[in-house]
Design an enzyme around this catalytic site. Structure first.
Site, short mmCIF file in Angstrom:
data_model
loop_
_atom_site.label_atom_id
_atom_site.label_comp_id
_atom_site.label_asym_id
_atom_site.label_seq_id
_atom_site.Cartn_x
_atom_site.Cartn_y
_atom_site.Cartn_z
CB ALA A 183 -0.94 -0.02 1.19
CG HIS A 443 -30.42 3.21 -10.96
ND1 HIS A 443 -29.41 2.64 -11.69
CD2 HIS A 443 -31.04 4.09 -11.80
CE1 HIS A 443 -29.42 3.15 -12.92
NE2 HIS A 443 -30.40 4.04 -13.01
#
Length: 464
Positions: A183, A443
């Protein structure tokens, strides 16, 4: 001066230590925290937070360069590296002063200085003003970790940098070598590459981001290469010859050594626990490869002595440390404490594209003997991703074919570090594929892809 006595002394005020101290104080324990450098530890001062501030600047810069894609115009795009760094330091400072305020509000005694544990239940602190003696029945070690330095590859702050130098660079690297693609390495590679450095990443394992699912690693690598990064896998930096303004790196791949010149090297080859000079060996604390050995409740085997966070081993994540801190404080206060399961902790990497995961990779699940069902869904099939101009990415889910348990979830793409939490909660609530399929996702959102990935694992995907 008589020793001050407490119910609990926490050594280290990073995200493990300060959180443990606050939770203990909330539970009525008289608590002290000892910190030698900065409240908030590496995470707030030199890690998680300031790097995210830098990466945000790089992200905005990258978007400005793409202005035309969005029907916008932006001329003479540039950046002022000093101002970018100044913003990052300001963000870090704001949060560390916040930690000081929280400790005060919760009536935690803060002692700034270097701690040692001369004997069980005793802590001696070397402060600016001399030595303070503290006693407590319970002590939590939360001393964290520091960058691992490999012989011959040590940082000098000029040509070879650690994460600290990379966070406040004296200059912009032109030709950059990043050693290590975990990372930390990949975030710095992403930042400097976006700002125009010619960036090479060397990884000793067979792929970048080696702890991630193999498919996600491969997807991320393709993106990095497209952005102009050079990725060298199964490779090792054998030596660095430092000259005036340049470093010659001897890089071995497949038994062959090649020399490459760079003006800057960032070393990100892992961490070592801060276990020295505390008196741990004399107390009989078991240390394995610079980390304190603990049980599920973070007990060290020495009565009343606990270890949390980076010093207690992988995964080396701030949120793991904080959670362990709360757990130990509750355990000491006699509450019903739940051990932290490593596989229930999400990992997030803020490179571009972002990477996030929780649970087992597909390979690990198979290795553990699970019969798996795997689902995938690409960003290109999602309306919101296309509207955002971020159509590159994928979500992958791994289920136990027998029980429908969500074994793991792996993502690469825009905002996945925020999305992963949906699966983390699902796993915590012991969700099955059926629960996830019956959940109505709003949505248009990126989260709909999480639904579709589950549907895909069971042959029911709609938008692909």
């Amino acid at each position: 001066m008589a020793a001050q006595s407490f119910d609990l002394i926490v050594i280290g005020a990073g995200p493990g230590g300060y959180v443990a101290a606050i939770r203990a104080a909330q539970l009525g324990l008289k608590t002290a925290v000892v910190e030698r450098e900065h409240l908030g530890g590496i995470c707030l001062n030199w890690g998680c937070i300031p790097t995210k501030a830098l990466l945000r600047s790089a992200e905005v810069f990258h978007l400005m360069e793409r202005a035309k894609d969005f029907g916008l115009s932006a001329d003479k795009i540039g950046y002022d590296l000093d101002a970018v760094v100044k913003r990052s330091r300001g963000v870090a400072k704001q949060l560390t002063s916040g930690v000081g305020h929280l400790l005060k509000k919760n009536k935690v005694t803060v002692v700034m200085g270097e701690a040692t544990i001369p004997s069980k239940g005793k802590v001696t602190v070397k402060t600016d003003k001399g030595t303070e003696e503290l006693t407590a029945k319970n002590i939590i070690l939360a001393t964290g970790a520091r960058a691992r330095e490999l012989p011959g590859l040590e940082a000098d702050g000029d040509l070879v940098w650690t994460y600290k130098h990379a966070l406040q660079p004296a200059r912009m690297p032109k030709k950059l070598l990043v050693i290590g693609s975990g990372a930390i390495g990949i975030e710095f590679a992403s930042f400097y590459n976006t700002l125009g450095a010619d960036t090479t990443v060397v990884e000793v394992m067979d792929r970048v981001l080696p702890v991630e699912d193999a498919e996600i690693s491969a997807f991320a690598k393709k993106s990095f290469v497209k952005q102009g990064m050079k990725i060298m896998e199964k490779s090792m930096v054998k030596q660095l010859d430092r000259g005036k303004g340049k470093v010659t790196a001897h890089i071995e791949t497949g038994g062959k050594v090649e020399k490459h010149d760079f003006d800057t090297v960032i070393s990100a080859v892992g961490i070592v626990g801060n276990v020295e000079n505390l008196g741990l060996e004399a107390l009989g604390v078991k240390i394995d490869r610079t980390h304190v050995v603990t049980d599920a409740y973070c007990r060290t085997g020495v009565d009343g002595l606990y270890a949390i966070g980076d010093i207690a081993g992988a995964p080396w994540l701030a949120h793991k440390a904080s959670h362990e801190g709360v757990m130990v404080a509750e355990f000491i206060a006699g509450k019903h404490a739940h051990p932290v399961k490593p596989e229930s902790i999400a990992g997030c990497t803020y490179c571009h594209p972002q990477v996030a995961s929780v649970g087992y990779t597909e390979a690990k699940a198979k290795e553990l003997g699970f019969d798996v069902k795997v689902g995938r869904f690409p960003f290109i099939g999602n309306g919101k991703a296309i509207a955002l101009g971020e159509p590159e990415g994928m979500i992958k889910t791994v289920f136990d074919a027998k029980t429908g348990e969500l074994l793991g979830a792996h993502m690469v793409g825009a905002e996945v570090t925020e999305l992963i939490q949906g699966y983390v909660v699902g796993r915590q609530l012991e969700t099955t594929e059926e629960d996830l399929m019956n959940t109505v996702f709003p949505h248009p959102t990126l989260s709909e892809m999480m639904h579709e990935s589950v549907l895909d694992a069971y042959g029911r995907v709609i938008h692909m």
